[in-house]
Design a protein around this motif. Structure first.
Motif, PDB file in Angstrom:
ATOM      1  N   ARG A  72       0.856  -1.206  -0.092  1.00 42.93           N
ATOM      2  CA  ARG A  72       0.069   0.042   0.045  1.00 42.93           C
ATOM      3  C   ARG A  72       0.988   1.228   0.025  1.00 42.93           C
ATOM      4  O   ARG A  72       0.432   2.311  -0.678  1.00 42.93           O
ATOM      5  CB  ARG A  72      -1.028   0.242   1.438  1.00 42.93           C
ATOM      6  CG  ARG A  72      -2.242  -0.591   1.100  1.00 42.93           C
ATOM      7  CD  ARG A  72      -2.993  -0.329   2.337  1.00 42.93           C
ATOM      8  NE  ARG A  72      -4.287  -0.557   2.215  1.00 42.93           N
ATOM      9  CZ  ARG A  72      -5.344  -0.643   3.054  1.00 42.93           C
ATOM     10  NH1 ARG A  72      -4.940   0.000   4.197  1.00 42.93           N
ATOM     11  NH2 ARG A  72      -6.421  -0.969   2.866  1.00 42.93           N
ATOM     12  N   LEU A  73       2.082   1.199   0.827  1.00 41.45           N
ATOM     13  CA  LEU A  73       2.835   2.353   0.826  1.00 41.45           C
ATOM     14  C   LEU A  73       3.647   2.736  -0.553  1.00 41.45           C
ATOM     15  O   LEU A  73       4.066   3.545  -0.628  1.00 41.45           O
ATOM     16  CB  LEU A  73       3.874   2.067   1.927  1.00 41.45           C
ATOM     17  CG  LEU A  73       3.146   2.149   3.472  1.00 41.45           C
ATOM     18  CD1 LEU A  73       3.931   1.868   4.686  1.00 41.45           C
ATOM     19  CD2 LEU A  73       2.548   3.644   3.757  1.00 41.45           C
ATOM     20  N   GLY A  74       3.945   1.660  -1.540  1.00 39.81           N
ATOM     21  CA  GLY A  74       4.705   1.660  -2.477  1.00 39.81           C
ATOM     22  C   GLY A  74       6.164   1.671  -2.143  1.00 39.81           C
ATOM     23  O   GLY A  74       6.471   1.093  -1.296  1.00 39.81           O
ATOM     24  N   PRO A  75       6.810   2.372  -3.032  1.00 37.20           N
ATOM     25  CA  PRO A  75       8.157   2.522  -2.697  1.00 37.20           C
ATOM     26  C   PRO A  75       8.624   2.665  -1.234  1.00 37.20           C
ATOM     27  O   PRO A  75       9.590   2.187  -0.658  1.00 37.20           O
ATOM     28  CB  PRO A  75       8.887   3.518  -3.666  1.00 37.20           C
ATOM     29  CG  PRO A  75       7.716   3.458  -4.772  1.00 37.20           C
ATOM     30  CD  PRO A  75       6.360   3.063  -4.084  1.00 37.20           C
TER      31      PRO A  75
ATOM     32  N   LEU B  20       8.188  -3.669  -6.375  1.00 37.05           N
ATOM     33  CA  LEU B  20       8.727  -2.561  -5.845  1.00 37.05           C
ATOM     34  C   LEU B  20      10.087  -2.130  -6.372  1.00 37.05           C
ATOM     35  O   LEU B  20      10.352  -0.968  -6.283  1.00 37.05           O
ATOM     36  CB  LEU B  20       8.445  -2.596  -4.503  1.00 37.05           C
ATOM     37  CG  LEU B  20       7.002  -2.298  -3.869  1.00 37.05           C
ATOM     38  CD1 LEU B  20       7.112  -2.583  -2.295  1.00 37.05           C
ATOM     39  CD2 LEU B  20       6.399  -1.099  -4.152  1.00 37.05           C
ATOM     40  N   GLU B  21      10.922  -3.150  -6.370  1.00 41.99           N
ATOM     41  CA  GLU B  21      12.227  -2.832  -6.735  1.00 41.99           C
ATOM     42  C   GLU B  21      12.731  -2.793  -8.209  1.00 41.99           C
ATOM     43  O   GLU B  21      13.899  -2.524  -8.599  1.00 41.99           O
ATOM     44  CB  GLU B  21      13.071  -3.834  -6.066  1.00 41.99           C
ATOM     45  CG  GLU B  21      13.254  -3.638  -4.460  1.00 41.99           C
ATOM     46  CD  GLU B  21      14.130  -4.519  -3.667  1.00 41.99           C
ATOM     47  OE1 GLU B  21      14.447  -5.669  -4.407  1.00 41.99           O
ATOM     48  OE2 GLU B  21      14.485  -4.208  -2.518  1.00 41.99           O
ATOM     49  N   GLY B  22      11.808  -3.189  -8.998  1.00 41.47           N
ATOM     50  CA  GLY B  22      11.920  -3.337 -10.500  1.00 41.47           C
ATOM     51  C   GLY B  22      12.998  -4.644 -10.709  1.00 41.47           C
ATOM     52  O   GLY B  22      13.718  -4.439 -11.530  1.00 41.47           O
ATOM     53  N   ASP B  23      13.093  -5.789  -9.834  1.00 46.32           N
ATOM     54  CA  ASP B  23      13.923  -6.706 -10.173  1.00 46.32           C
ATOM     55  C   ASP B  23      13.194  -7.983 -10.786  1.00 46.32           C
ATOM     56  O   ASP B  23      12.576  -8.786 -10.204  1.00 46.32           O
ATOM     57  CB  ASP B  23      14.553  -6.934  -8.801  1.00 46.32           C
ATOM     58  CG  ASP B  23      15.681  -8.158  -8.836  1.00 46.32           C
ATOM     59  OD1 ASP B  23      16.021  -8.687  -9.606  1.00 46.32           O
ATOM     60  OD2 ASP B  23      16.313  -7.964  -7.543  1.00 46.32           O
ATOM     61  N   PRO B  24      13.701  -8.182 -12.069  1.00 50.17           N
ATOM     62  CA  PRO B  24      13.120  -9.296 -12.528  1.00 50.17           C
ATOM     63  C   PRO B  24      13.536 -10.680 -12.004  1.00 50.17           C
ATOM     64  O   PRO B  24      12.735 -11.676 -12.170  1.00 50.17           O
ATOM     65  CB  PRO B  24      13.695  -9.235 -13.997  1.00 50.17           C
ATOM     66  CG  PRO B  24      14.743  -8.392 -14.205  1.00 50.17           C
ATOM     67  CD  PRO B  24      14.525  -7.588 -13.018  1.00 50.17           C
ATOM     68  N   GLU B  25      14.903 -10.815 -11.524  1.00 50.40           N
ATOM     69  CA  GLU B  25      15.444 -11.988 -10.739  1.00 50.40           C
ATOM     70  C   GLU B  25      14.508 -12.387  -9.642  1.00 50.40           C
ATOM     71  O   GLU B  25      14.384 -13.663  -9.443  1.00 50.40           O
ATOM     72  CB  GLU B  25      16.682 -11.980 -10.513  1.00 50.40           C
ATOM     73  CG  GLU B  25      17.414 -12.953  -9.786  1.00 50.40           C
ATOM     74  CD  GLU B  25      19.012 -12.934  -9.492  1.00 50.40           C
ATOM     75  OE1 GLU B  25      19.207 -13.399  -8.278  1.00 50.40           O
ATOM     76  OE2 GLU B  25      19.680 -12.277 -10.390  1.00 50.40           O
ATOM     77  N   LEU B  26      14.057 -11.503  -8.953  1.00 53.82           N
ATOM     78  CA  LEU B  26      13.197 -11.722  -7.673  1.00 53.82           C
ATOM     79  C   LEU B  26      11.728 -12.241  -8.049  1.00 53.82           C
ATOM     80  O   LEU B  26      11.167 -13.011  -7.500  1.00 53.82           O
ATOM     81  CB  LEU B  26      13.057 -10.138  -6.937  1.00 53.82           C
ATOM     82  CG  LEU B  26      14.038 -10.005  -5.894  1.00 53.82           C
ATOM     83  CD1 LEU B  26      13.593  -8.680  -5.253  1.00 53.82           C
ATOM     84  CD2 LEU B  26      13.812 -11.248  -4.951  1.00 53.82           C
ATOM     85  N   LEU B  27      11.545 -11.398  -9.236  1.00 52.97           N
ATOM     86  CA  LEU B  27      10.154 -12.157  -9.811  1.00 52.97           C
ATOM     87  C   LEU B  27      10.190 -13.471 -10.191  1.00 52.97           C
ATOM     88  O   LEU B  27       9.174 -14.247  -9.926  1.00 52.97           O
ATOM     89  CB  LEU B  27       9.607 -11.261 -10.803  1.00 52.97           C
ATOM     90  CG  LEU B  27       8.432 -11.249 -11.556  1.00 52.97           C
ATOM     91  CD1 LEU B  27       7.424 -11.167 -10.326  1.00 52.97           C
ATOM     92  CD2 LEU B  27       8.079 -10.348 -12.612  1.00 52.97           C
ATOM     93  N   GLU B  28      11.235 -13.927 -10.733  1.00 54.49           N
ATOM     94  CA  GLU B  28      11.387 -15.442 -11.092  1.00 54.49           C
ATOM     95  C   GLU B  28      11.549 -16.409  -9.682  1.00 54.49           C
ATOM     96  O   GLU B  28      10.887 -17.505  -9.648  1.00 54.49           O
ATOM     97  CB  GLU B  28      12.719 -15.462 -12.091  1.00 54.49           C
ATOM     98  CG  GLU B  28      12.985 -16.887 -12.585  1.00 54.49           C
ATOM     99  CD  GLU B  28      11.693 -17.447 -13.344  1.00 54.49           C
ATOM    100  OE1 GLU B  28      11.335 -18.703 -13.173  1.00 54.49           O
ATOM    101  OE2 GLU B  28      11.342 -16.636 -14.136  1.00 54.49           O
ATOM    102  N   ARG B  29      11.979 -15.929  -8.815  1.00 56.11           N
ATOM    103  CA  ARG B  29      12.195 -16.487  -7.496  1.00 56.11           C
ATOM    104  C   ARG B  29      10.661 -16.547  -6.873  1.00 56.11           C
ATOM    105  O   ARG B  29      10.506 -17.701  -6.270  1.00 56.11           O
ATOM    106  CB  ARG B  29      13.013 -15.828  -6.499  1.00 56.11           C
ATOM    107  CG  ARG B  29      14.626 -16.069  -6.695  1.00 56.11           C
ATOM    108  CD  ARG B  29      15.405 -15.672  -5.536  1.00 56.11           C
ATOM    109  NE  ARG B  29      16.465 -14.795  -6.002  1.00 56.11           N
ATOM    110  CZ  ARG B  29      16.880 -13.648  -5.205  1.00 56.11           C
ATOM    111  NH1 ARG B  29      16.466 -13.682  -3.924  1.00 56.11           N
ATOM    112  NH2 ARG B  29      17.731 -13.137  -5.764  1.00 56.11           N
ATOM    113  N   ALA B  30      10.069 -15.514  -7.096  1.00 54.16           N
ATOM    114  CA  ALA B  30       8.534 -15.671  -6.671  1.00 54.16           C
ATOM    115  C   ALA B  30       7.937 -16.559  -7.374  1.00 54.16           C
ATOM    116  O   ALA B  30       7.147 -17.424  -6.810  1.00 54.16           O
ATOM    117  CB  ALA B  30       7.861 -14.207  -6.692  1.00 54.16           C
ATOM    118  N   ALA B  31       7.942 -16.831  -8.739  1.00 53.49           N
ATOM    119  CA  ALA B  31       7.220 -17.795  -9.339  1.00 53.49           C
ATOM    120  C   ALA B  31       7.688 -19.099  -8.933  1.00 53.49           C
ATOM    121  O   ALA B  31       7.026 -20.106  -8.901  1.00 53.49           O
ATOM    122  CB  ALA B  31       7.643 -17.587 -10.878  1.00 53.49           C
TER     123      ALA B  31
END
Length: 166
Positions: free
Chosen positions: A98-101, A147-158
C-alpha cells in the motif's frame, strides 16, 4: 464494507474483553492464541480501512502478533510459531504494498519472516500450513520484485508459487 468493519469491531471488543480473563503466566498458549486472533483482526481492519487509521491498525496488529510470538517457542510449537510469523509477514507485505516504494523495507522484512516460518514447517508434517506459508513467501517476494523492479526476484517468486502448489 461497513458491515464487515462493524463485525470486526465487535469481534475485536469481544477478544479484548476475553483477554482480561487470561493469565499469560498460567495459560501462555491460550494467551498467545488470543493475541494472535486480536492481531489478525487488527490487520483485517487495516486492510479494509481506507482512512488515516489504516496504518495504525496494521501496526497494532503486528504488535499483537509480536506479543504472541514472545510466548511461543519455535522448537516446541513450530506450527503456532510459524503461523504467527506468517500472519506478521502478511501484514507487512500488504501494508508495504500500500505504501509503494516507501514500503520496501516492510516487504523485505515480510519476505524474511515468511522464509523463517517456512523453515519450521514441512510439506509432509503440515502440508496445508506449509503451502500457505510458501504462498506468502511467493506473494511477498513478488511484491518486492515489483517495488524494486527486479526481474530475478520475480522469477524467485514464481518458483515459490510453484513450490507452494505441491
Amino acid at each position: 464494507l461497513e458491515d464487515a468493519l462493524d463485525r470486526l469491531e465487535r469481534a475485536r471488543a469481544e477478544i479484548e474483553a476475553a483477554a482480561g480473563g487470561i493469565d499469560p503466566e498460567r495459560s501462555p498458549q491460550l494467551w498467545a492464541v488470543n493475541r494472535r486472533t486480536l492481531g489478525t483482526i487488527y490487520i483485517r481492519l487495516g486492510e479494509l480501512s481506507r482512512g488515516p487509521e489504516a496504518p495504525a491498525m496494521f501496526d497494532r496488529g503486528v504488535a499483537e502478533l509480536e506479543a504472541a510470538l514472545k510466548l511461543l517457542h519455535a522448537d516446541y510449537q513450530p506450527l503456532d510459531w510459524a503461523l504467527t510469523q506468517q500472519n506478521i509477514c502478511l501484514a507487512l507485505y500488504q501494508h508495504g504494498a500500500r505504501l509503494g516504494p516507501a514500503g520496501i523495507d516492510l516487504v523485505r522484512e515480510a519476505v524474511q519472516r515468511c522464509r523463517q516460518a517456512a523453515g519450521r514447517l514441512s510439506p509432509t508434517s503440515a502440508a496445508l500450513s506449509w503451502g500457505m506459508v510458501k504462498n506468502n513467501v511467493a506473494a511477498s517476494t513478488a511484491i518486492l520484485a515489483e517495488l524494486e523492479g527486479d526481474p530475478e526476484l520475480l522469477e524467485r517468486a514464481a518458483d515459490a508459487f510453484r513450490e507452494a502448489q505441491q
